[in-house]
Structure formats: structure tokens, C-alpha cells
Design a protein around this motif. Structure first.
Motif, PDB file in Angstrom:
ATOM      1  N   GLY A 133      22.115 -19.626  50.884  1.00 36.17           N
ATOM      2  CA  GLY A 133      21.320 -20.767  50.441  1.00 36.17           C
ATOM      3  C   GLY A 133      20.296 -21.120  51.502  1.00 36.17           C
ATOM      4  N   LYS A 177      14.923 -25.819  47.138  1.00 31.24           N
ATOM      5  CA  LYS A 177      16.183 -25.143  47.414  1.00 31.24           C
ATOM      6  C   LYS A 177      16.052 -23.708  46.933  1.00 31.24           C
ATOM      7  N   LEU A 178      16.592 -22.793  47.716  1.00 31.49           N
ATOM      8  CA  LEU A 178      16.555 -21.379  47.367  1.00 31.49           C
ATOM      9  C   LEU A 178      17.947 -20.793  47.450  1.00 31.49           C
ATOM     10  N   VAL A 179      18.152 -19.724  46.706  1.00 28.92           N
ATOM     11  CA  VAL A 179      19.417 -19.005  46.707  1.00 28.92           C
ATOM     12  C   VAL A 179      19.109 -17.513  46.810  1.00 28.92           C
ATOM     13  N   SER A 182      15.768 -22.184  43.489  1.00 30.56           N
ATOM     14  CA  SER A 182      16.792 -22.687  42.580  1.00 30.56           C
ATOM     15  C   SER A 182      16.599 -24.150  42.207  1.00 30.56           C
ATOM     16  N   SER A 183      15.734 -24.846  42.948  1.00 25.81           N
ATOM     17  CA  SER A 183      15.432 -26.244  42.644  1.00 25.81           C
ATOM     18  C   SER A 183      14.027 -26.542  43.125  1.00 25.81           C
ATOM     19  N   LYS A 242      15.328 -16.613  45.774  1.00 26.75           N
ATOM     20  CA  LYS A 242      14.754 -17.195  44.557  1.00 26.75           C
ATOM     21  C   LYS A 242      14.827 -18.721  44.666  1.00 26.75           C
ATOM     22  N   LYS A 250      19.204 -19.553  36.921  1.00 22.20           N
ATOM     23  CA  LYS A 250      19.720 -20.866  36.512  1.00 22.20           C
ATOM     24  C   LYS A 250      18.579 -21.858  36.324  1.00 22.20           C
ATOM     25  N   LEU A 251      17.566 -21.799  37.193  1.00 18.96           N
ATOM     26  CA  LEU A 251      16.422 -22.692  37.049  1.00 18.96           C
ATOM     27  C   LEU A 251      15.608 -22.325  35.808  1.00 18.96           C
ATOM     28  N   ALA A 294      15.005 -18.754  40.240  1.00 24.76           N
ATOM     29  CA  ALA A 294      16.380 -18.283  40.031  1.00 24.76           C
ATOM     30  C   ALA A 294      16.720 -18.371  38.538  1.00 24.76           C
TER      31      ALA A 294
END
Length: 132
Positions: free
Chosen positions: A97, A117-119, A128-129, A126, A58-59, A56
Motif C-alpha cells: 500500500g 491511496k495506491l495498492v 485505489s482511492s 494502481k 475495486k475503484l 485499481a
């Protein structure tokens, strides 16, 4: 009497085919595909794919905060990992999420159980964590 049946058959066939249309993969299947792609790209050391398609934004932003490009940061963190393997366990979807339980291992390293974690961004899942 045969004539109405002849016309009914194509109509019935179309109705059945319309009901059997390709609905595409479920959200869980989509998440599993993203996580599998992550495992494959990691094993292949395909950091460009990880940065451009799988992680993602942000990541990626977090990864690049160390002053390196995304690819360089991932290579620094993952470059020495040999024969990485990833197994996907339970996947949970909650709207846009999701979480995926994974087990990872690599040559010379202890196996690890983590939760990714995905978003969902613009219809695409994608990561995200990278673990919790």
C-alpha cells in the motif's frame, strides 16, 4: 607477472558491472510514475488508460456502480475540467500500500490538496482511492 593481471582485469570488470546492474525504480519512484501517469491521462482526457491501466479494479468497480462504463463515468466527472495540473508531494510506502500527497488545480477552480491511496497489484501500483 603481467599474465595474471590481464586475467584479473576482465574478472574485476565483470564483478563491477554485476554490482552496477539495473535494479529498476524504487517503490517510491514507481508510485510517483503512476501518479504522474494519472495526471497526464486526466489532462489528456484519456479515460480508457485511467480505467484500464491506472485505477485499481475495486475503484473501477466503485466508479461503474452508477450504471455507466468506467470511461463514461470519468468523462461525466472530469470532462469539463480545463487545464488540470497535478503536483506530487510526499509519498509513503507501507508494504503493498502507498499514499501520495497531491496538489491539484484547474482553470477556474480552487486548488485542492488531497491524498491518493495506491495498492500494488501483480507488481504494478494502481490508484485505489482518489482522495481523502
Amino acid at each position: 607477472m603481467l599474465r595474471p593481471v590481464r586475467f584479473l582485469t576482465p574478472a574485476l570488470l565483470l564483478a563491477v558491472l554485476a554490482g552496477c546492474g539495473d535494479r529498476g525504480p524504487t517503490p517510491e519512484q514507481q508510485v510517483r510514475t503512476t501518479v504522474s501517469d494519472f495526471g497526464r491521462a486526466t489532462a489528456d482526457k484519456d479515460y480508457k488508460t485511467l480505467c484500464d491501466r491506472i485505477l485499481a479494479p475495486k475503484l473501477v468497480e466503485d466508479v461503474t456502480s452508477v450504471g455507466l462504463s468506467c470511461e463514461a463515468a470519468l468523462e461525466r466527472g472530469l470532462g469539463n475540467v480545463k487545464e488540470p495540473r497535478l503536483t506530487i508531494g510526499r509519498v509513503q510506502i507501507d508494504g503493498d500500500g502507498a499514499t501520495a500527497e497531491i496538489r491539484t488545480s484547474a482553470s477556474g477552480e480552487e486548488p485542492s490538496k488531497d491524498t491518493l491511496k495506491l495498492v500494488k497489484i501483480n507488481g504494478t501500483w494502481k490508484i485505489s482511492s482518489l482522495g481523502s
